[in-house]
Motif scaffolding. Structure first.
Motif, mmCIF file in Angstrom:
data_model
loop_
_atom_site.group_PDB
_atom_site.id
_atom_site.type_symbol
_atom_site.label_atom_id
_atom_site.label_comp_id
_atom_site.label_asym_id
_atom_site.label_seq_id
_atom_site.Cartn_x
_atom_site.Cartn_y
_atom_site.Cartn_z
ATOM 1 N N PHE A 178 -4.209 14.121 17.529
ATOM 2 C CA PHE A 178 -2.834 13.863 17.164
ATOM 3 C C PHE A 178 -2.073 14.894 16.883
ATOM 4 C CE2 PHE A 178 0.522 11.870 14.573
ATOM 5 C CZ PHE A 178 1.139 10.878 15.587
ATOM 6 N N HIS A 222 8.985 5.884 13.087
ATOM 7 C CA HIS A 222 8.056 5.559 13.934
ATOM 8 C C HIS A 222 6.881 5.074 13.594
ATOM 9 C CE1 HIS A 222 10.773 7.395 17.087
ATOM 10 N NE2 HIS A 222 11.174 7.928 16.062
ATOM 11 N N ASP A 223 6.632 3.804 13.766
ATOM 12 C CA ASP A 223 5.087 3.568 13.527
ATOM 13 C C ASP A 223 4.534 2.319 14.387
ATOM 14 O OD1 ASP A 223 2.733 2.364 12.047
ATOM 15 O OD2 ASP A 223 3.397 3.285 10.348
ATOM 16 N N PHE A 245 9.017 14.211 8.866
ATOM 17 C CA PHE A 245 7.722 13.880 8.085
ATOM 18 C C PHE A 245 6.592 13.033 8.685
ATOM 19 C CE2 PHE A 245 5.904 10.609 5.686
ATOM 20 C CZ PHE A 245 5.922 10.968 4.434
ATOM 21 N N ILE A 269 7.225 9.760 10.890
ATOM 22 C CA ILE A 269 5.960 9.076 11.872
ATOM 23 C C ILE A 269 5.100 8.721 10.881
ATOM 24 C CG2 ILE A 269 4.385 9.653 13.647
ATOM 25 C CD1 ILE A 269 6.027 11.791 14.565
ATOM 26 N N GLY A 270 4.799 7.390 10.691
ATOM 27 C CA GLY A 270 3.809 6.856 9.814
ATOM 28 C C GLY A 270 4.507 6.276 8.513
ATOM 29 N N SER A 271 4.770 4.971 8.508
ATOM 30 C CA SER A 271 5.285 4.448 7.402
ATOM 31 C C SER A 271 4.531 3.435 6.593
ATOM 32 C CB SER A 271 6.523 3.660 7.615
ATOM 33 O OG SER A 271 6.656 2.765 8.699
ATOM 34 N N GLN A 331 0.997 5.418 -0.081
ATOM 35 C CA GLN A 331 0.031 6.409 0.019
ATOM 36 C C GLN A 331 0.671 8.007 -0.847
ATOM 37 O OE1 GLN A 331 -2.843 6.280 2.154
ATOM 38 N NE2 GLN A 331 -2.297 4.321 1.819
ATOM 39 N N LYS A 341 0.703 -1.099 -0.112
ATOM 40 C CA LYS A 341 0.045 -0.080 0.034
ATOM 41 C C LYS A 341 0.928 1.345 0.066
ATOM 42 C CE LYS A 341 -4.084 -1.945 2.201
ATOM 43 N NZ LYS A 341 -4.411 -2.174 3.651
ATOM 44 N N GLY A 364 6.070 1.246 17.763
ATOM 45 C CA GLY A 364 5.324 1.944 18.807
ATOM 46 C C GLY A 364 4.593 3.134 18.530
ATOM 47 N N ASP A 365 3.895 3.818 19.515
ATOM 48 C CA ASP A 365 3.254 5.068 19.207
ATOM 49 C C ASP A 365 4.150 6.044 19.475
ATOM 50 O OD1 ASP A 365 1.529 7.179 19.703
ATOM 51 O OD2 ASP A 365 0.060 6.088 20.771
ATOM 52 N N TRP A 387 6.251 2.934 1.775
ATOM 53 C CA TRP A 387 6.418 3.717 0.696
ATOM 54 C C TRP A 387 7.355 4.977 0.981
ATOM 55 C CZ3 TRP A 387 6.694 2.815 -4.226
ATOM 56 C CH2 TRP A 387 6.370 3.811 -5.275
ATOM 57 N N SER A 388 6.911 5.706 1.797
ATOM 58 C CA SER A 388 7.321 7.156 2.125
ATOM 59 C C SER A 388 8.781 6.937 2.556
ATOM 60 C CB SER A 388 6.521 7.992 2.898
ATOM 61 O OG SER A 388 6.207 7.270 4.047
ATOM 62 N N ASP A 406 3.167 11.570 8.526
ATOM 63 C CA ASP A 406 1.872 10.699 7.677
ATOM 64 C C ASP A 406 1.209 9.739 8.645
ATOM 65 O OD1 ASP A 406 -0.054 10.104 6.053
ATOM 66 O OD2 ASP A 406 1.752 9.171 4.652
HETATM 67 C C1 SAM Z 1 -1.246 6.665 6.042
HETATM 68 S S1 SAM Z 1 -0.192 5.551 6.749
HETATM 69 C C2 SAM Z 1 1.259 6.129 6.361
HETATM 70 C C3 SAM Z 1 1.657 5.943 4.818
HETATM 71 C C4 SAM Z 1 2.885 5.997 4.366
HETATM 72 N N1 SAM Z 1 3.555 7.281 4.837
HETATM 73 C C5 SAM Z 1 3.241 5.957 2.797
HETATM 74 O O1 SAM Z 1 3.690 6.780 2.186
HETATM 75 O O2 SAM Z 1 2.769 4.868 2.139
HETATM 76 C C6 SAM Z 1 -0.315 6.085 8.466
HETATM 77 C C7 SAM Z 1 0.415 5.124 9.526
HETATM 78 O O3 SAM Z 1 0.784 5.735 10.644
HETATM 79 C C8 SAM Z 1 0.641 4.932 11.683
HETATM 80 N N2 SAM Z 1 0.298 5.533 12.842
HETATM 81 C C9 SAM Z 1 -1.007 6.000 13.203
HETATM 82 N N3 SAM Z 1 -0.851 6.406 14.249
HETATM 83 C C10 SAM Z 1 0.431 6.275 15.025
HETATM 84 C C11 SAM Z 1 1.152 6.730 16.197
HETATM 85 N N4 SAM Z 1 0.340 7.227 17.113
HETATM 86 N N5 SAM Z 1 2.519 6.672 16.231
HETATM 87 C C12 SAM Z 1 2.958 5.871 15.121
HETATM 88 N N6 SAM Z 1 2.376 5.738 14.065
HETATM 89 C C13 SAM Z 1 1.202 5.769 13.847
HETATM 90 C C14 SAM Z 1 -0.203 3.859 11.096
HETATM 91 O O4 SAM Z 1 0.229 2.576 11.770
HETATM 92 C C15 SAM Z 1 0.201 3.855 9.730
HETATM 93 O O5 SAM Z 1 1.097 2.965 9.391
#
Ligand code: SAM
Length: 242
Positions: A151, A101-102, A142, A75-77, A51, A49, A125-126, A81-82, A144
């Protein structure tokens, strides 16, 4: 814990259309190679996937090239992809480390060992816990992750004060329409920027059609039109930390 004031290291260039256009020209050949590599990532793993859309991913790559961060935080991988875009920019700079971090660790399966080696740390982790009193001197941020106002109130209130002025920041999923949705992450960040009279940049098709069009035309002139990703919204918000 209160953080001491953080001073900018250099006078940064504003993130504007003309600056981004100049980066496309400067890094045109490297970008062509990275686009092919990113296409191959999707080809190898059709269930991945992804994004980030092409313009916003490329602008991220170009800003990392231009700013040469020693420490980038993502934050958010999701599936990485990113992460792949960011790591390729650090690789091409020949310097810098990425800390991702994810809550989920799928990204680990989609980053090639040779790309990760010596430059990537995945923190499971969070982010609200894993970045608490983080101790990084962040040079690129960065975000996402969770697209909620709650948040966003955490990162503007607790994370942003730990990032020095001038550092490039990107926040995804802000501009799917002309304006962010009420009570959204994007609304919180834009209000925070407005209170500080801080400028921002987006290539969003909905919120900044002339910017989107100008970059699309430039890419055609540079022969960078073949799509890497199907999305065309490019809702990312870019700014320098005020
Ligand atoms: C939209 S996706 C990221 C997409 C990615 N950047 C890409 O380009 O495909 C959001 C990600 O943020 C993570 N996420 C959500 N809340 C979070 C938190 N509090 N701490 C760390 N990661 C978090 C989710 O597990 C998810 O993998």
């Amino acid at each position: 814990m209160p953080h001491p004031p953080i001073e900018p290291r250099v006078t940064p260039t504003g993130i504007t259309l003309s600056h981004v256009e100049s980066l496309y020209r400067k890094y045109e050949n490297d970008l062509r190679q990275v686009r092919a590599e990113q296409r191959a990532v999707r080809h190898r793993n059709p269930t991945l996937k992804a994004q980030l859309d092409d313009l916003e991913a490329e602008i991220t790559y170009l800003l990392v090239r231009d700013n040469r961060p020693e420490v980038a935080v993502e934050i958010g991988s999701l599936h990485g992809w990113s992460t792949n875009w960011l790591l390729r920019a650090l690789r091409d700079n020949g310097t810098g480390r990425l800390f991702t971090h994810d809550l989920i660790d799928n990204a680990r399966r989609n980053v090639a060992p040779e790309l990760a080696a010596g430059r990537w740390t995945f923190v499971h982790g969070d982010a609200r816990q894993t970045l608490r009193e983080h101790g990084h001197d962040i040079d690129y941020l960065f975000i996402d992750a969770a697209h909620t106002a709650k948040f966003a109130r955490w990162f503007v209130g607790e994370l942003f004060p730990t990032v020095r002025s001038g550092v490039p920041v990107s926040v995804h999923d802000v501009f799917h329409g002309r304006r962010p949705w009420p009570l959204s992450e994007g609304r919180v960040v834009l209000s925070w920027l407005a209170e500080r009279h801080a400028a921002y940049f987006t290539a969003s098709r909905a919120a900044a059609p002339p910017v989107n069009e100008a970059l699309t035309v430039l890419k055609a002139a540079l022969d960078l039109t073949e799509r890497v990703h199907d999305g065309r919204d490019d809702p990312m918000l870019f700014f320098r930390m005020p």
